[in-house]
Design an enzyme around this catalytic site. Structure first.
Site, PDB file in Angstrom:
ATOM      1  N   ARG A 199       7.078 -33.674  10.389  1.00 19.95           N
ATOM      2  CA  ARG A 199       5.990 -33.314  11.313  1.00 19.95           C
ATOM      3  C   ARG A 199       5.405 -31.943  10.957  1.00 19.95           C
ATOM      4  O   ARG A 199       4.232 -31.660  11.228  1.00 19.95           O
ATOM      5  CB  ARG A 199       6.473 -33.359  12.761  1.00 19.95           C
ATOM      6  CG  ARG A 199       7.476 -32.297  13.125  1.00 19.95           C
ATOM      7  CD  ARG A 199       8.005 -32.488  14.551  1.00 19.95           C
ATOM      8  NE  ARG A 199       8.817 -31.388  15.003  1.00 19.95           N
ATOM      9  CZ  ARG A 199      10.087 -31.189  14.655  1.00 19.95           C
ATOM     10  NH1 ARG A 199      10.692 -32.034  13.848  1.00 19.95           N
ATOM     11  NH2 ARG A 199      10.774 -30.159  15.140  1.00 19.95           N
ATOM     12  N   HIS A 200       6.218 -31.098  10.338  1.00 19.60           N
ATOM     13  CA  HIS A 200       5.723 -29.770   9.966  1.00 19.60           C
ATOM     14  C   HIS A 200       4.738 -29.857   8.803  1.00 19.60           C
ATOM     15  O   HIS A 200       3.794 -29.064   8.725  1.00 19.60           O
ATOM     16  CB  HIS A 200       6.890 -28.848   9.633  1.00 19.60           C
ATOM     17  CG  HIS A 200       7.839 -28.689  10.774  1.00 19.60           C
ATOM     18  ND1 HIS A 200       7.481 -28.094  11.959  1.00 19.60           N
ATOM     19  CD2 HIS A 200       9.124 -29.104  10.940  1.00 19.60           C
ATOM     20  CE1 HIS A 200       8.495 -28.115  12.794  1.00 19.60           C
ATOM     21  NE2 HIS A 200       9.508 -28.738  12.201  1.00 19.60           N
ATOM     22  N   ASP A 255       0.870  -1.177   0.000  1.00 22.49           N
ATOM     23  CA  ASP A 255       0.000   0.000   0.000  1.00 22.49           C
ATOM     24  C   ASP A 255       0.912   1.234   0.000  1.00 22.49           C
ATOM     25  O   ASP A 255       2.139   1.115  -0.158  1.00 22.49           O
ATOM     26  CB  ASP A 255      -1.006  -0.044   1.163  1.00 22.49           C
ATOM     27  CG  ASP A 255      -0.382   0.176   2.532  1.00 22.49           C
ATOM     28  OD1 ASP A 255       0.861   0.323   2.606  1.00 22.49           O
ATOM     29  OD2 ASP A 255      -1.126   0.196   3.530  1.00 22.49           O
ATOM     30  N   HIS A 256       0.309   2.411   0.200  1.00 13.17           N
ATOM     31  CA  HIS A 256       1.090   3.654   0.150  1.00 13.17           C
ATOM     32  C   HIS A 256       2.178   3.695   1.211  1.00 13.17           C
ATOM     33  O   HIS A 256       3.208   4.322   1.019  1.00 13.17           O
ATOM     34  CB  HIS A 256       0.140   4.852   0.293  1.00 13.17           C
ATOM     35  CG  HIS A 256      -0.779   4.732   1.482  1.00 13.17           C
ATOM     36  ND1 HIS A 256      -1.811   3.815   1.532  1.00 13.17           N
ATOM     37  CD2 HIS A 256      -0.795   5.380   2.670  1.00 13.17           C
ATOM     38  CE1 HIS A 256      -2.444   3.933   2.683  1.00 13.17           C
ATOM     39  NE2 HIS A 256      -1.835   4.856   3.391  1.00 13.17           N
ATOM     40  N   HIS A 297       9.374 -24.301   9.177  1.00 15.70           N
ATOM     41  CA  HIS A 297       8.261 -24.916   9.918  1.00 15.70           C
ATOM     42  C   HIS A 297       6.889 -24.667   9.300  1.00 15.70           C
ATOM     43  O   HIS A 297       6.000 -25.501   9.418  1.00 15.70           O
ATOM     44  CB  HIS A 297       8.237 -24.399  11.365  1.00 15.70           C
ATOM     45  CG  HIS A 297       9.383 -24.905  12.184  1.00 15.70           C
ATOM     46  ND1 HIS A 297       9.472 -24.707  13.547  1.00 15.70           N
ATOM     47  CD2 HIS A 297      10.492 -25.605  11.841  1.00 15.70           C
ATOM     48  CE1 HIS A 297      10.582 -25.262  13.997  1.00 15.70           C
ATOM     49  NE2 HIS A 297      11.226 -25.801  12.982  1.00 15.70           N
ATOM     50  N   CYS A 330       2.912  -3.275   4.076  1.00 13.76           N
ATOM     51  CA  CYS A 330       2.055  -2.154   4.473  1.00 13.76           C
ATOM     52  C   CYS A 330       2.746  -1.479   5.660  1.00 13.76           C
ATOM     53  O   CYS A 330       3.914  -1.765   5.933  1.00 13.76           O
ATOM     54  CB  CYS A 330       0.631  -2.611   4.791  1.00 13.76           C
ATOM     55  SG  CYS A 330       0.461  -3.763   6.160  1.00 13.76           S
ATOM     56  N   GLY A 331       2.046  -0.608   6.364  1.00 13.23           N
ATOM     57  CA  GLY A 331       2.695   0.103   7.466  1.00 13.23           C
ATOM     58  C   GLY A 331       3.307  -0.843   8.476  1.00 13.23           C
ATOM     59  O   GLY A 331       4.482  -0.750   8.838  1.00 13.23           O
ATOM     60  N   THR A 332       2.497  -1.785   8.948  1.00 15.00           N
ATOM     61  CA  THR A 332       2.970  -2.725   9.967  1.00 15.00           C
ATOM     62  C   THR A 332       3.265  -4.124   9.425  1.00 15.00           C
ATOM     63  O   THR A 332       3.893  -4.934  10.105  1.00 15.00           O
ATOM     64  CB  THR A 332       1.883  -2.902  11.048  1.00 15.00           C
ATOM     65  OG1 THR A 332       0.691  -3.361  10.383  1.00 15.00           O
ATOM     66  CG2 THR A 332       1.603  -1.611  11.787  1.00 15.00           C
ATOM     67  N   GLY A 333       2.723  -4.452   8.278  1.00 12.81           N
ATOM     68  CA  GLY A 333       2.766  -5.830   7.761  1.00 12.81           C
ATOM     69  C   GLY A 333       1.572  -6.653   8.237  1.00 12.81           C
ATOM     70  O   GLY A 333       1.322  -7.745   7.736  1.00 12.81           O
TER      71      GLY A 333
HETATM   72  C1  RB5 Z   1      -2.570   2.325   6.443  1.00 16.84           C
HETATM   73  O1  RB5 Z   1      -2.765   3.515   7.089  1.00 16.84           O
HETATM   74  C2  RB5 Z   1      -2.178   1.238   7.449  1.00 16.84           C
HETATM   75  O2  RB5 Z   1      -3.275   0.919   8.240  1.00 16.84           O
HETATM   76  C3  RB5 Z   1      -1.644   0.032   6.735  1.00 16.84           C
HETATM   77  O3  RB5 Z   1      -0.500   0.364   6.023  1.00 16.84           O
HETATM   78  C4  RB5 Z   1      -1.227  -1.140   7.595  1.00 16.84           C
HETATM   79  O4  RB5 Z   1      -0.322  -0.780   8.569  1.00 16.84           O
HETATM   80  C5  RB5 Z   1      -2.348  -1.973   8.109  1.00 16.84           C
HETATM   81  O5  RB5 Z   1      -2.167  -2.975   8.780  1.00 16.84           O
END
Ligand code: RB5
Length: 150
Positions: A132-133, A8-9, A98, A65-68
């Site tokens: 096992r995995h 994303d952005h 795994h 994305c911002g956090t993944g």
């Molecule tokens: C976008 O603002 C943000 O929510 C997205 O990049 C992401 O971090 C979502 O999990």
């Protein structure tokens, strides 16, 4: 390997570097954007990349994305996708050994470029251990198909 990538952005800057890395490593990259800082909804990008992985048109996917986290949640809704965020060497390695992770989710806000290069290289070269995995991964697929135990 054929690798679909998308962000994303909030992940554009890191995705540009990632594509350069994958090119240097000789991987075949299919880049699904986004290409500007204009806000897009991460599930839309996650869906495109996840469907390419699910249909086996590509071998793996990488989403940023911002956090993944949002990308991970969305991608895991597509059958056959095993997506997770990795933040360090150990999770990158064990996600392959795994969990046979086929979609790597990365944080554009938290991770630095050097670390990402290392994580991606580890993730690409590490094989699934099977044994096992495999049994456990098959149980995940059964859950997905409505054939869980409970
Ligand atoms: C976008 O603002 C943000 O929510 C997205 O990049 C992401 O971090 C979502 O999990």
């Amino acid at each position: 390997m054929r690798i679909a990538v998308g962000s994303d952005h909030r992940g554009v800057h890191l995705r540009v570097k990632l594509v350069e890395l994958l090119d240097r490593l000789g991987q075949q990259v299919i880049d699904f954007g986004t290409d500007s800082q204009e806000s897009v909804d991460y599930p839309d990008v996650a869906e495109v990349v996840a469907r390419k992985v699910s249909s086996k048109e590509v071998d793996r996917g990488i989403l940023i994305c911002g956090t993944g986290l949002g990308m991970c949640i969305a991608a895991n809704k597509v059958p056959g996708v095993r997506a997770a965020p990795c933040h360090d060497d150990l999770t990158a390695e064990l996600s392959r050994r795994h969990n046979d992770l086929n979609v790597l989710c990365l944080s554009g806000d938290i991770l630095g470029e050097k670390l990402v290069d290392r994580l991606v290289e580890i993730w690409l070269k590490t094989e699934f251990e099977g044994g096992r995995h495999l049994r456990r991964v098959e149980k995940i697929a059964a859950l997905e198909n409505g054939n869980g135990k409970a």
